[in-house]
Design a protein around this motif. Sequence first.
Motif, PDB file in Angstrom:
ATOM      1  N   LEU A   1      -4.130  -3.706  -7.187  1.00 38.66           N
ATOM      2  CA  LEU A   1      -3.791  -4.381  -5.942  1.00 38.66           C
ATOM      3  C   LEU A   1      -5.020  -5.028  -5.319  1.00 38.66           C
ATOM      4  O   LEU A   1      -4.963  -6.180  -4.844  1.00 38.66           O
ATOM      5  CB  LEU A   1      -3.161  -3.386  -4.971  1.00 38.66           C
ATOM      6  CG  LEU A   1      -2.683  -3.953  -3.628  1.00 38.66           C
ATOM      7  CD1 LEU A   1      -1.587  -4.985  -3.844  1.00 38.66           C
ATOM      8  CD2 LEU A   1      -2.183  -2.825  -2.718  1.00 38.66           C
ATOM      9  N   VAL A   2      -6.144  -4.323  -5.335  1.00 34.66           N
ATOM     10  CA  VAL A   2      -7.387  -4.875  -4.794  1.00 34.66           C
ATOM     11  C   VAL A   2      -7.828  -6.094  -5.609  1.00 34.66           C
ATOM     12  O   VAL A   2      -8.218  -7.131  -5.050  1.00 34.66           O
ATOM     13  CB  VAL A   2      -8.501  -3.809  -4.781  1.00 34.66           C
ATOM     14  CG1 VAL A   2      -9.852  -4.434  -4.431  1.00 34.66           C
ATOM     15  CG2 VAL A   2      -8.164  -2.698  -3.799  1.00 34.66           C
TER      16      VAL A   2
ATOM     17  N   VAL B   1      -0.886   5.623 -10.221  1.00 39.47           N
ATOM     18  CA  VAL B   1      -1.001   5.284  -8.802  1.00 39.47           C
ATOM     19  C   VAL B   1      -2.409   4.798  -8.482  1.00 39.47           C
ATOM     20  O   VAL B   1      -2.592   3.797  -7.769  1.00 39.47           O
ATOM     21  CB  VAL B   1      -0.634   6.501  -7.925  1.00 39.47           C
ATOM     22  CG1 VAL B   1      -0.855   6.176  -6.451  1.00 39.47           C
ATOM     23  CG2 VAL B   1       0.811   6.913  -8.169  1.00 39.47           C
ATOM     24  N   VAL B   2      -3.413   5.475  -9.031  1.00 32.73           N
ATOM     25  CA  VAL B   2      -4.796   5.038  -8.827  1.00 32.73           C
ATOM     26  C   VAL B   2      -4.993   3.650  -9.425  1.00 32.73           C
ATOM     27  O   VAL B   2      -5.627   2.772  -8.818  1.00 32.73           O
ATOM     28  CB  VAL B   2      -5.783   6.045  -9.459  1.00 32.73           C
ATOM     29  CG1 VAL B   2      -7.219   5.540  -9.350  1.00 32.73           C
ATOM     30  CG2 VAL B   2      -5.656   7.409  -8.790  1.00 32.73           C
TER      31      VAL B   2
ATOM     32  N   ASN C   1       2.346  -2.081 -11.880  1.00 33.74           N
ATOM     33  CA  ASN C   1       1.047  -2.445 -12.456  1.00 33.74           C
ATOM     34  C   ASN C   1       1.168  -3.694 -13.325  1.00 33.74           C
ATOM     35  O   ASN C   1       0.319  -4.597 -13.258  1.00 33.74           O
ATOM     36  CB  ASN C   1       0.492  -1.282 -13.290  1.00 33.74           C
ATOM     37  CG  ASN C   1      -0.066  -0.163 -12.428  1.00 33.74           C
ATOM     38  OD1 ASN C   1      -0.649  -0.417 -11.383  1.00 33.74           O
ATOM     39  ND2 ASN C   1       0.121   1.070 -12.857  1.00 33.74           N
TER      40      ASN C   1
ATOM     41  N   TYR D   1      -2.753   1.439  -9.831  1.00 33.08           N
ATOM     42  CA  TYR D   1      -2.016   0.485  -9.003  1.00 33.08           C
ATOM     43  C   TYR D   1      -2.872  -0.011  -7.850  1.00 33.08           C
ATOM     44  O   TYR D   1      -2.923  -1.223  -7.576  1.00 33.08           O
ATOM     45  CB  TYR D   1      -0.740   1.134  -8.467  1.00 33.08           C
ATOM     46  CG  TYR D   1      -0.054   0.330  -7.386  1.00 33.08           C
ATOM     47  CD1 TYR D   1       0.778  -0.737  -7.708  1.00 33.08           C
ATOM     48  CD2 TYR D   1      -0.259   0.643  -6.042  1.00 33.08           C
ATOM     49  CE1 TYR D   1       1.399  -1.477  -6.713  1.00 33.08           C
ATOM     50  CE2 TYR D   1       0.354  -0.095  -5.043  1.00 33.08           C
ATOM     51  CZ  TYR D   1       1.186  -1.152  -5.384  1.00 33.08           C
ATOM     52  OH  TYR D   1       1.782  -1.894  -4.399  1.00 33.08           O
ATOM     53  N   TYR D   2      -3.557   0.912  -7.182  1.00 33.39           N
ATOM     54  CA  TYR D   2      -4.377   0.504  -6.042  1.00 33.39           C
ATOM     55  C   TYR D   2      -5.570  -0.348  -6.488  1.00 33.39           C
ATOM     56  O   TYR D   2      -5.959  -1.295  -5.796  1.00 33.39           O
ATOM     57  CB  TYR D   2      -4.847   1.731  -5.263  1.00 33.39           C
ATOM     58  CG  TYR D   2      -3.747   2.360  -4.439  1.00 33.39           C
ATOM     59  CD1 TYR D   2      -3.067   1.611  -3.490  1.00 33.39           C
ATOM     60  CD2 TYR D   2      -3.370   3.687  -4.613  1.00 33.39           C
ATOM     61  CE1 TYR D   2      -2.050   2.167  -2.732  1.00 33.39           C
ATOM     62  CE2 TYR D   2      -2.354   4.255  -3.857  1.00 33.39           C
ATOM     63  CZ  TYR D   2      -1.702   3.487  -2.920  1.00 33.39           C
ATOM     64  OH  TYR D   2      -0.685   4.030  -2.174  1.00 33.39           O
TER      65      TYR D   2
ATOM     66  N   ARG E   1       4.398   5.552  -2.746  1.00 32.42           N
ATOM     67  CA  ARG E   1       4.845   6.825  -2.188  1.00 32.42           C
ATOM     68  C   ARG E   1       6.367   6.968  -2.210  1.00 32.42           C
ATOM     69  O   ARG E   1       6.883   8.070  -2.042  1.00 32.42           O
ATOM     70  CB  ARG E   1       4.359   6.961  -0.736  1.00 32.42           C
ATOM     71  CG  ARG E   1       2.831   6.985  -0.604  1.00 32.42           C
ATOM     72  CD  ARG E   1       2.422   7.099   0.852  1.00 32.42           C
ATOM     73  NE  ARG E   1       0.982   7.192   1.009  1.00 32.42           N
ATOM     74  CZ  ARG E   1       0.286   8.316   0.967  1.00 32.42           C
ATOM     75  NH1 ARG E   1       0.930   9.473   0.803  1.00 32.42           N
ATOM     76  NH2 ARG E   1      -1.017   8.319   1.122  1.00 32.42           N
TER      77      ARG E   1
ATOM     78  N   VAL F   1       0.834  -1.205   0.000  1.00 29.09           N
ATOM     79  CA  VAL F   1       0.000   0.000   0.000  1.00 29.09           C
ATOM     80  C   VAL F   1       0.870   1.257   0.000  1.00 29.09           C
ATOM     81  O   VAL F   1       0.568   2.242  -0.690  1.00 29.09           O
ATOM     82  CB  VAL F   1      -0.955  -0.003   1.210  1.00 29.09           C
ATOM     83  CG1 VAL F   1      -1.658   1.351   1.348  1.00 29.09           C
ATOM     84  CG2 VAL F   1      -1.985  -1.114   1.073  1.00 29.09           C
TER      85      VAL F   1
END
Length: 237
Positions: A164-165, A157-158, A35, A160-161, A24, A20
């Motif tokens: 990840l989910v 980045v968005v 990704n 990526y999250y 950063r 997570v």
Amino acid sequence: MQGKTLLTLGVSILMLGGAVLLPRFVGLYSVELLNIFLVNVILVASYRLTVKTGDWGLAHIVMMGVGGYSAALVAKGFGLGILLTLPIAGLSAAFIALLVSLPLSRTIGFGYFIASFAIGELIRLSWVKFEGVFGGVRGLINVPIGKIFGYSLFDPVVYYYLSLVVVILCLVAMYQVDRSRIGIVWTSLSKDSDLAKSAGINVGYYRKLAFIIGSAMAGIAGGLLVHRLRGDRPQEL
């Protein structure tokens, strides 16, 4: 045993926290690589399901392509968002895998290996042949990316999250299947399919099931990949 479980849980939490926080501390180029990495995590883990019965084939990456093309076609043709195209990609790959598994389940060993390669090539060449539908060797481009909860998925980045989910959900689902009765049966097939058959196990059914479930997960990976690599750039950017 309880201590081992707590250790596993603690390591998992640390790894999740690191995943997570990772964007950063790295640049956007590294996030793009992450990704692609997450997509391949789903692909590799799902391939394990397909070979758990002892069937080593070469059609798995093609099932990823089926999911990618399916997601791209429905996104461009119907304007669907990624939260809808990903399940469609998985279901499309599962359906094609069902059709492919009918002849494949009649082969074993090296015959299965060669047959899976031949069928995979047939599907791949159809994407090149029908250029009006699939874009030929160039493939489909300008696939709508859209937004999720107000955030543009063009932002790596968005994305990526979101990836990840999706990866976590897919890995949890595959882990549960692996630990279920179905996973135990798959293991028995890889060890001695004749013995499993003599015990009353429907060998053909479980071989097909492994290929279909693994292909569905590969299709989801393909959907994630096509939205990232073939996605259109927002007009304001």
